[in-house]
Write an enzyme that holds these catalytic residues in place. Structure first.
Site, short mmCIF file in Angstrom:
data_model
loop_
_atom_site.label_atom_id
_atom_site.label_comp_id
_atom_site.label_asym_id
_atom_site.label_seq_id
_atom_site.Cartn_x
_atom_site.Cartn_y
_atom_site.Cartn_z
N ASP A 95 7.53 6.24 6.66
CA ASP A 95 7.63 4.80 6.90
C ASP A 95 7.67 4.00 5.61
OD1 ASP A 95 4.99 5.21 6.11
OD2 ASP A 95 4.22 5.03 8.15
N GLU A 117 8.32 12.76 11.22
CA GLU A 117 7.07 12.02 11.40
C GLU A 117 7.32 10.74 12.18
OE1 GLU A 117 3.52 12.17 8.40
OE2 GLU A 117 4.33 10.13 8.30
N GLU A 131 4.36 -0.78 6.70
CA GLU A 131 4.80 0.51 7.26
C GLU A 131 5.01 0.47 8.77
OE1 GLU A 131 2.85 1.44 3.33
OE2 GLU A 131 2.42 0.12 5.03
N HIS A 211 -4.99 2.54 -1.54
CA HIS A 211 -3.68 2.06 -1.96
C HIS A 211 -3.02 1.10 -0.97
CE1 HIS A 211 -2.17 4.98 0.92
NE2 HIS A 211 -0.97 4.44 0.78
N ARG A 213 -1.41 -1.75 1.16
CA ARG A 213 -1.03 -3.12 0.82
C ARG A 213 -1.83 -4.15 1.61
NH1 ARG A 213 3.71 -4.26 -1.98
NH2 ARG A 213 4.78 -2.42 -2.77
N HIS A 242 -4.42 4.51 -8.05
CA HIS A 242 -3.01 4.28 -7.74
C HIS A 242 -2.40 3.38 -8.82
CE1 HIS A 242 0.58 3.01 -5.50
NE2 HIS A 242 0.37 4.05 -4.73
#
Length: 389
Positions: A95, A117, A131, A211, A213, A242
């Site tokens: 994604d 996936e 995502e 990590h 967002r 990250h």
């Protein structure tokens, strides 16, 4: 049959590596790999571990790139690649913005798309962001939906004129492959151990990764505050930082030079596997790390308010901790106490896969009949799990 796989990030590289290696042995298919370079160094490092080199490298990563800027560059570049390659099918994984660009660029040229996936859902487009929106869009575009679990496949029940197959997660295959290499390749094992930091032996070892967002800003600061207090107490924490400045900045500002915390650069996949094996508890907001932890029999606390991997929670392998400082501390203390009283051992069967996902994916791509992955004794597929309150 000509297949073109499009990937751009480290997680895509790890999860597609077993599939690409399996495709390379098939005489019935011409398999080509196009990388966007969304993650430049981390992507190349991960592919090299699996002895895979891209056929096409778009090198699109730019300093301080925005999602829209990268997506626009990727769409233009991938349009040219598809015009030149003329594949029979495009394969994307997961994604990411690279996966979305690969799927949409193929759709614009009426090229069929396979989504590895497929079906992961929270049904909240703000979490995980972006995502959740990307994967819903890819599943709407793709005609071949390769779901990792029965729960993911159940989320696709409304898909019409589409092929849906439960394959298991190819990330489990990747962990199994690396474990085999580590067991038989002394040089790789020594390199993996050399990449890990010095680990104390007198305190519980926690591996943390952050990590997401949607956690940028205050949620990330709350998580870091929790880690600082946990490390000041009874545990030692290793945190691979990250490279995104929105993550690295706050993490280093709050946690650098703290007793009980070791900050490291992102680790090569073999070293990450070794570190998960050594850790007593995993704290993560990464879906892939949740799957790796389950595969290696390690408990995980999910640093999110909703998880799209409910299988781990249902199997007792993970617990949703959220991002609030006090909640993360309480969940960690409870998990460490439980581990002290009753150590967790690996769960069999693994709800995420049996190490044969890549075989099923390749068979499906070639149009061959293949039975779905099933977890023996499993109940009805779990729904996304959320924190309440």
């Amino acid at each position: 049959m000509k297949l073109l796989t499009v990937i751009g990030t480290r997680p895509e590289a790890i999860k597609m590596a077993p599939v690409l290696r399996a495709l390379a042995t098939c005489e019935a298919v011409s398999s080509r790999l196009c990388v966007t370079g969304q993650h430049r160094e981390l992507l190349g490092q991960s592919l090299a571990v699996f002895d895979i080199a891209p056929d096409i490298d778009l090198r699109l990563m730019a300093p301080e790139q925005s999602l829209n800027g990268f997506f626009a560059r990727a769409m233009i570049a991938l349009g040219r690649v598809l015009a030149a390659e003329q594949p029979d099918r495009v394969v994307v994984q997961g994604d990411t913005v690279s996966a979305l660009a690969g799927a949409l660029a193929a759709f614009q040229r009426r090229i069929p798309v396979a989504h590895v996936e497929a079906g992961l859902r929270t049904f909240d487009t703000t979490n995980p962001w972006p995502e959740e929106g990307y994967r819903q869009t890819i599943d709407a575009i793709a005609d071949q939906l390769l779901a990792p679990t029965a729960a993911a496949a159940a989320n696709l029940h409304g898909a019409v004129r589409k092929s849906v197959l439960v394959t298991g997660n190819s990330g489990v295959d990747a962990v199994h492959w690396i474990l085999g290499r580590l067991a038989h390749d002394r040089k790789l094992r020594l390199a993996a151990d050399a990449a890990m930091p010095a680990l104390p032996g007198d305190r519980p070892l926690l591996l943390a990764t952050i990590h997401r967002r949607e956690s940028f800003g205050e949620p990330l600061r709350q998580i870091c505050a929790a880690l600082a207090r946990i490390a000041a107490g009874r545990a030692h924490i290793v945190l691979p930082v990250h490279p995104n400045p929105e993550v690295a900045g706050p993490v280093r500002a709050i946690l650098a030079n703290r007793a009980g915390i070791t900050l490291v650069d992102p680790l090569p996949f073999p070293a990450m596997v070794r570190l998960i094996q050594r850790a007593d508890l995993i704290l993560t907001d990464s879906g892939g790390v949740q799957e790796d932890a389950a595969t290696l029999g390690k408990p995980a606390l999910v640093l999110r308010t909703v998880t799209d991997r409910p299988e781990a929670v249902a199997a007792g392998l993970a617990r949703l901790a959220g991002t609030a400082t006090d909640a993360v501390i309480a969940a960690t203390e409870a998990e460490l106490e439980q581990l002290r009283l009753r150590p967790l051992h690996s769960v069999d069967p693994n709800p995420f896969g049996d190490g044969r996902a890549s075989e099923r994916i390749v068979a499906a791509l070639l149009g061959r009949p293949v039975p779905s992955f099933e977890v023996s004794g499993s109940q009805a597929p779990p729904v996304p799990i959320r924190l309440v309150g």
